[in-house]
Design a protein around this motif. Structure first.
Motif, PDB file in Angstrom:
ATOM      1  N   THR A  32      51.229  61.293  -1.889  1.00 55.09           N
ATOM      2  CA  THR A  32      52.277  61.306  -2.911  1.00 55.09           C
ATOM      3  C   THR A  32      52.854  62.698  -3.155  1.00 55.09           C
ATOM      4  O   THR A  32      54.090  62.836  -3.182  1.00 55.09           O
ATOM      5  CB  THR A  32      51.772  60.651  -4.212  1.00 55.09           C
ATOM      6  OG1 THR A  32      51.508  59.266  -3.931  1.00 55.09           O
ATOM      7  CG2 THR A  32      52.803  60.738  -5.316  1.00 55.09           C
ATOM      8  N   PRO A  33      52.051  63.738  -3.324  1.00 54.41           N
ATOM      9  CA  PRO A  33      52.659  65.070  -3.523  1.00 54.41           C
ATOM     10  C   PRO A  33      53.540  65.501  -2.342  1.00 54.41           C
ATOM     11  O   PRO A  33      54.624  66.048  -2.536  1.00 54.41           O
ATOM     12  CB  PRO A  33      51.457  65.997  -3.681  1.00 54.41           C
ATOM     13  CG  PRO A  33      50.349  65.111  -4.145  1.00 54.41           C
ATOM     14  CD  PRO A  33      50.597  63.787  -3.469  1.00 54.41           C
ATOM     15  N   TYR A  34      53.081  65.237  -1.142  1.00 56.15           N
ATOM     16  CA  TYR A  34      53.858  65.582   0.056  1.00 56.15           C
ATOM     17  C   TYR A  34      55.194  64.849   0.054  1.00 56.15           C
ATOM     18  O   TYR A  34      56.256  65.450   0.243  1.00 56.15           O
ATOM     19  CB  TYR A  34      53.050  65.237   1.313  1.00 56.15           C
ATOM     20  CG  TYR A  34      53.849  65.337   2.589  1.00 56.15           C
ATOM     21  CD1 TYR A  34      54.024  66.567   3.218  1.00 56.15           C
ATOM     22  CD2 TYR A  34      54.421  64.216   3.151  1.00 56.15           C
ATOM     23  CE1 TYR A  34      54.759  66.668   4.390  1.00 56.15           C
ATOM     24  CE2 TYR A  34      55.165  64.305   4.319  1.00 56.15           C
ATOM     25  CZ  TYR A  34      55.331  65.524   4.933  1.00 56.15           C
ATOM     26  OH  TYR A  34      56.071  65.619   6.086  1.00 56.15           O
ATOM     27  N   SER A  57      56.717  63.428  -2.398  1.00 56.00           N
ATOM     28  CA  SER A  57      57.534  63.790  -3.565  1.00 56.00           C
ATOM     29  C   SER A  57      58.374  65.035  -3.291  1.00 56.00           C
ATOM     30  O   SER A  57      59.515  65.118  -3.749  1.00 56.00           O
ATOM     31  CB  SER A  57      56.644  64.026  -4.785  1.00 56.00           C
ATOM     32  OG  SER A  57      56.018  62.821  -5.174  1.00 56.00           O
ATOM     33  N   THR A  58      57.819  65.980  -2.551  1.00 55.12           N
ATOM     34  CA  THR A  58      58.600  67.183  -2.230  1.00 55.12           C
ATOM     35  C   THR A  58      59.772  66.847  -1.311  1.00 55.12           C
ATOM     36  O   THR A  58      60.713  67.625  -1.214  1.00 55.12           O
ATOM     37  CB  THR A  58      57.737  68.270  -1.554  1.00 55.12           C
ATOM     38  OG1 THR A  58      57.249  67.784  -0.308  1.00 55.12           O
ATOM     39  CG2 THR A  58      56.586  68.700  -2.460  1.00 55.12           C
ATOM     40  N   PHE A 116      57.823  61.767 -10.492  1.00 55.45           N
ATOM     41  CA  PHE A 116      56.970  62.205  -9.380  1.00 55.45           C
ATOM     42  C   PHE A 116      57.660  63.310  -8.587  1.00 55.45           C
ATOM     43  O   PHE A 116      57.028  64.293  -8.198  1.00 55.45           O
ATOM     44  CB  PHE A 116      56.620  61.031  -8.468  1.00 55.45           C
ATOM     45  CG  PHE A 116      55.569  60.137  -9.055  1.00 55.45           C
ATOM     46  CD1 PHE A 116      54.237  60.491  -8.998  1.00 55.45           C
ATOM     47  CD2 PHE A 116      55.922  58.962  -9.679  1.00 55.45           C
ATOM     48  CE1 PHE A 116      53.255  59.680  -9.550  1.00 55.45           C
ATOM     49  CE2 PHE A 116      54.949  58.148 -10.236  1.00 55.45           C
ATOM     50  CZ  PHE A 116      53.616  58.502 -10.179  1.00 55.45           C
ATOM     51  N   GLY A 148      57.266  66.501 -10.109  1.00 62.29           N
ATOM     52  CA  GLY A 148      55.881  66.960 -10.194  1.00 62.29           C
ATOM     53  C   GLY A 148      55.299  66.908 -11.592  1.00 62.29           C
ATOM     54  O   GLY A 148      54.364  67.641 -11.906  1.00 62.29           O
ATOM     55  N   GLN A 160      53.099  65.910 -14.740  1.00 62.99           N
ATOM     56  CA  GLN A 160      51.688  65.544 -14.800  1.00 62.99           C
ATOM     57  C   GLN A 160      51.301  65.040 -16.183  1.00 62.99           C
ATOM     58  O   GLN A 160      50.143  65.161 -16.584  1.00 62.99           O
ATOM     59  CB  GLN A 160      50.833  66.741 -14.391  1.00 62.99           C
ATOM     60  CG  GLN A 160      51.064  67.144 -12.957  1.00 62.99           C
ATOM     61  CD  GLN A 160      50.150  68.248 -12.495  1.00 62.99           C
ATOM     62  OE1 GLN A 160      49.220  68.634 -13.191  1.00 62.99           O
ATOM     63  NE2 GLN A 160      50.397  68.751 -11.311  1.00 62.99           N
TER      64      GLN A 160
END
Length: 83
Positions: free
Chosen positions: A29-31, A33-34, A55, A58, A60
């Motif tokens: 997900t972080p990958y 999302s970028t 998301f 980023g 939280q």
């Protein structure tokens, strides 16, 4: 692959595969999302009032963490079925 033909082994392998797929999606997900992509279930996001944009930015906040927790809980349920 191993030559085992057992409905219980097949059932367990199915649940393990589902759990692994969910975890892989969460870890990526972080990958994603970028790159402005979100592959999480929108019904769970909407349940917590979270948008794809949350998301991508980023965020939280608790509601974002609750989405992740709910999805991770689904993986846990699959592992419990295996046990």
């Amino acid at each position: 692959l191993s030559g085992v033909r057992d409905i219980h082994a097949d059932h367990a392998a199915s649940h393990i595969g589902k759990a692994q797929g969910i975890v892989t999606c969460l870890r990526a997900t972080p990958y994603h999302s970028t790159r402005k992509k979100v592959f999480l279930p929108m019904d769970i996001c909407m349940l917590h009032g979270v948008s794809q944009e949350d998301f991508i930015r980023g965020k939280q906040e608790k509601n974002v963490r609750d989405v992740i927790y709910d999805i991770a809980s689904q993986a846990h349920i699959h592992l419990e079925h295996v046990r």
